[in-house]
Design a protein around this motif. Structure first.
Motif, PDB file in Angstrom:
ATOM      1  N   VAL A 120       0.827  -1.204   0.000  1.00 20.04           N
ATOM      2  CA  VAL A 120       0.000   0.000   0.000  1.00 20.04           C
ATOM      3  C   VAL A 120       0.866   1.260   0.000  1.00 20.04           C
ATOM      4  O   VAL A 120       1.794   1.384   0.807  1.00 20.04           O
ATOM      5  CB  VAL A 120      -0.935   0.008   1.223  1.00 20.04           C
ATOM      6  CG1 VAL A 120      -1.704   1.320   1.305  1.00 20.04           C
ATOM      7  CG2 VAL A 120      -1.900  -1.179   1.155  1.00 20.04           C
ATOM      8  N   HIS A 121       0.535   2.182  -0.909  1.00 17.07           N
ATOM      9  CA  HIS A 121       1.201   3.486  -0.998  1.00 17.07           C
ATOM     10  C   HIS A 121       0.130   4.564  -0.827  1.00 17.07           C
ATOM     11  O   HIS A 121      -0.689   4.774  -1.730  1.00 17.07           O
ATOM     12  CB  HIS A 121       1.902   3.665  -2.342  1.00 17.07           C
ATOM     13  CG  HIS A 121       3.034   2.717  -2.570  1.00 17.07           C
ATOM     14  ND1 HIS A 121       4.350   3.108  -2.522  1.00 17.07           N
ATOM     15  CD2 HIS A 121       3.039   1.381  -2.826  1.00 17.07           C
ATOM     16  CE1 HIS A 121       5.126   2.060  -2.762  1.00 17.07           C
ATOM     17  NE2 HIS A 121       4.348   1.004  -2.942  1.00 17.07           N
ATOM     18  N   PRO A 122       0.083   5.266   0.318  1.00 18.50           N
ATOM     19  CA  PRO A 122      -0.886   6.360   0.482  1.00 18.50           C
ATOM     20  C   PRO A 122      -0.580   7.484  -0.506  1.00 18.50           C
ATOM     21  O   PRO A 122       0.571   7.912  -0.650  1.00 18.50           O
ATOM     22  CB  PRO A 122      -0.674   6.809   1.923  1.00 18.50           C
ATOM     23  CG  PRO A 122       0.006   5.643   2.596  1.00 18.50           C
ATOM     24  CD  PRO A 122       0.860   5.021   1.542  1.00 18.50           C
ATOM     25  N   GLU A 128      -5.367   5.308  -1.887  1.00 18.66           N
ATOM     26  CA  GLU A 128      -4.164   4.472  -1.807  1.00 18.66           C
ATOM     27  C   GLU A 128      -3.956   3.727  -3.122  1.00 18.66           C
ATOM     28  O   GLU A 128      -4.914   3.336  -3.787  1.00 18.66           O
ATOM     29  CB  GLU A 128      -4.281   3.453  -0.666  1.00 18.66           C
ATOM     30  CG  GLU A 128      -4.416   4.071   0.713  1.00 18.66           C
ATOM     31  CD  GLU A 128      -4.685   3.040   1.795  1.00 18.66           C
ATOM     32  OE1 GLU A 128      -4.522   3.379   2.980  1.00 18.66           O
ATOM     33  OE2 GLU A 128      -5.057   1.882   1.451  1.00 18.66           O
ATOM     34  N   THR A 157     -11.784   4.716   2.235  1.00 20.67           N
ATOM     35  CA  THR A 157     -10.552   4.821   1.451  1.00 20.67           C
ATOM     36  C   THR A 157     -10.756   4.134   0.109  1.00 20.67           C
ATOM     37  O   THR A 157     -11.285   3.021   0.045  1.00 20.67           O
ATOM     38  CB  THR A 157      -9.365   4.172   2.177  1.00 20.67           C
ATOM     39  OG1 THR A 157      -9.134   4.856   3.406  1.00 20.67           O
ATOM     40  CG2 THR A 157      -8.100   4.225   1.331  1.00 20.67           C
ATOM     41  N   ARG A 159      -9.029   2.312  -2.931  1.00 20.20           N
ATOM     42  CA  ARG A 159      -7.783   1.599  -3.240  1.00 20.20           C
ATOM     43  C   ARG A 159      -7.740   1.247  -4.726  1.00 20.20           C
ATOM     44  O   ARG A 159      -8.685   0.673  -5.271  1.00 20.20           O
ATOM     45  CB  ARG A 159      -7.679   0.320  -2.416  1.00 20.20           C
ATOM     46  CG  ARG A 159      -7.379   0.555  -0.950  1.00 20.20           C
ATOM     47  CD  ARG A 159      -6.903  -0.722  -0.328  1.00 20.20           C
ATOM     48  NE  ARG A 159      -6.691  -0.575   1.116  1.00 20.20           N
ATOM     49  CZ  ARG A 159      -7.289  -1.319   2.034  1.00 20.20           C
ATOM     50  NH1 ARG A 159      -8.133  -2.286   1.653  1.00 20.20           N
ATOM     51  NH2 ARG A 159      -7.057  -1.135   3.305  1.00 20.20           N
TER      52      ARG A 159
END
Length: 379
Positions: A120-122, A128, A157, A159
Motif C-alpha cells: 500500500v502506498h498512500p 491508496e 478509502t 484503493r
C-alpha cells in the motif's frame, strides 16, 4: 464520500526500436513516443486528474543510453501532476534496475515516484495505490493476488491496484504461475478491499470485466500490427459505489495491414490511388499482402508504385508470408522492345520456364521481370 480521478496508462517502453524502420523513421518514431507522454500529460491536466499511474514497462529495458533516459525523464517533467511508475517485465526491479541507477536518481523530477515497494502506498487522505512491482523477468507467483490477499476491506478509502502481466482468462498457458487470477480480483472488488485494478502488459485497450473495474489501458503509442485500440490512455473516476472509465487518444502513429487482389492494370491503379489517399504517411507503417496474377508490364508498374510510396511512408513492406503474386508474361509485354540475338533467346527460355510447374517457375518470373526492366519496359 471519497472519489478520485486519475489517468491510467502503461507500456510506454521508452527506448523501443522497430527493425522495419529506417534510421530516419526510427528517430521520428522515438520522438513520437515521447510526444505521446507529453500529450497524456495535457489530458491529465485538462481532465483534472490528480495523478498519472503507469502500470509497468515504462522503459523498453533496464539498459538505456544516457540520451534516451534523459529525454524520457524530460518528457515526464512536462506532466503537470504527480506520476507513479510501476516496474514491469521490461524494466523489473532486479540487480540491474534502471530505477536505482545514479543517472535516474539524479535526473528524476520530484513529482515522479517509483512504486518500488510492494503493498500500500498512500497518495492522499482516502486514496491508496496497492502496488505489485516486478522484481524479475519471470515471477513465480501471482504478484497482484499476493498484495490483494493481504488487505482488509477499506473504510472511507479508495484503493487502486497497480499490476502488470497477463490475466488467466483465455491465456494459452493456464498453468503459468505468474498469471493474474481474475477470480481473486473479483472477490477483492466484491468485498471492498479494492475499487479499481489498473493493469499493464497488454498493448490493446481492454476491459477485462468485473463490472468495468479491471482494465488494461494499452500502449499510448502503437507498437505492433495486431494491437486493437492502441494509442489510448484512460481517465478513471472511481469511488466506493461507482466507476467510470473514458478513453482519450494520444497516439499519432498507425501500423496497418492490408490485403489486395491484383489481376489487372486497373487493380494496380486502384492500389496506387488508395496508397496516395492514406493520410499521415510519415507516421504510418504499412504491410501489404498481394495476391493475384499480373503481366510483366503490370508487375513493373506495381514495383514502381511501391518504390515511390516507400519513400513517403514511415515503412512500406510486402508481407511475403501472405503474398501470392504470380507474373505471367503475355505477347504484348515484349512486343515493342525489339529484342534480338541472345536476349531474344533468353526471353523464350525464361517464358517456357515461367509457364511450367516446378521450383524454377518463380525464379524465371523474377528474371523475366528484370529482363523487361533492363530492356526498357514499363517506362
Amino acid at each position: 464520500m471519497v472519489t478520485v480521478r486519475f489517468l491510467h496508462t502503461a507500456d510506454w517502453q521508452l527506448g523501443m526500436t522497430r527493425h522495419f524502420l529506417s534510421p530516419e523513421a526510427q528517430a521520428r518514431y522515438t520522438d513520437g513516443r515521447l510526444a505521446a507522454i507529453r500529450a497524456l500529460g495535457r489530458v491529465a491536466a485538462a481532465e483534472g486528474c490528480e495523478f498519472v499511474l503507469v502500470c509497468g514497462d515504462v522503459f523498453e529495458s533496464n539498459q538505456l543510453s544516457p540520451q534516451t533516459l534523459a529525454r524520457a525523464l524530460d518528457a515526464m517533467r512536462d506532466i503537470p501532476v504527480p506520476v507513479y511508475l510501476l516496474p514491469g517485465n521490461h524494466d523489473p526491479l532486479d540487480a540491474g534496475t534502471i530505477y536505482r541507477t545514479a543517472e535516474f536518481t539524479r535526473q528524476r523530477p520530484g513529482h515522479v515516484h517509483v512504486l518500488d515497494a510492494p503493498g500500500v502506498h498512500p497518495i492522499r487522505e482516502g486514496v491508496e495505490i496497492v502496488a505489485a512491482p516486478w522484481t524479475s523477468k519471470r515471477p513465480l507467483t501471482d504478484l497482484v493476488a499476493e498484495q490483494v490477499a493481504a488487505l482488509e476491506p477499506a473504510t472511507g478509502t479508495i484503493r487502486i491496484v497497480a499490476g502488470h502481466g497477463a490475466v488467466d482468462r483465455g491465456h494459452p498457458n493456464p498453468n503459468d504461475p505468474s498469471l493474474i487470477r481474475i477470480e481473486a480480483l473479483r472477490a477483492a472488488l466484491a468485498d471492498g478491499r479494492v475499487h479499481y485494478v489498473a493493469l499493464g502488459d497488454r498493448h490493446s485497450r481492454t476491459d477485462v470485466g468485473c463490472d468495468g473495474r479491471v482494465w488494461y489501458s494499452g500502449t499510448p503509442e502503437v507498437t505492433d500490427y495486431v494491437e486493437t485500440e492502441p494509442g489510448d490512455v484512460l481517465v478513471v473516476d472511481v469511488g466506493a459505489d461507482h466507476c467510470q472509465v473514458r478513453a482519450h487518444h494520444v497516439g499519432a502513429w498507425r501500423f496497418l495491414r492490408r490485403e489486395h487482389h491484383l489481376n489487372s492494370a486497373e487493380d494496380v491503379q486502384a492500389l496506387d490511388a488508395e496508397l496516395s489517399a492514406l493520410p499521415d504517411k510519415e507516421r504510418t507503417v504499412l504491410k501489404l499482402s498481394l495476391v493475384g496474377t499480373l503481366t510483366l508490364r503490370e508487375k513493373a508498374r506495381l514495383d514502381d508504385l511501391l518504390a515511390r510510396h516507400g519513400h513517403l511512408f514511415a515503412a512500406l513492406e510486402v508481407w511475403e508470408r501472405r503474398t501470392d503474386l504470380v507474373t505471367r508474361p503475355d505477347d504484348d509485354d515484349f512486343a515493342d522492345l525489339g529484342l534480338s540475338g541472345f536476349a531474344a533467346s533468353a526471353l523464350e527460355e525464361l517464358r517456357e520456364l515461367a509457364a511450367a510447374p516446378g521450383e524454377d517457375s518463380q525464379a524465371a518470373q523474377e528474371a523475366l521481370g528484370l529482363l523487361y526492366r533492363l530492356a526498357g519496359g514499363g517506362r
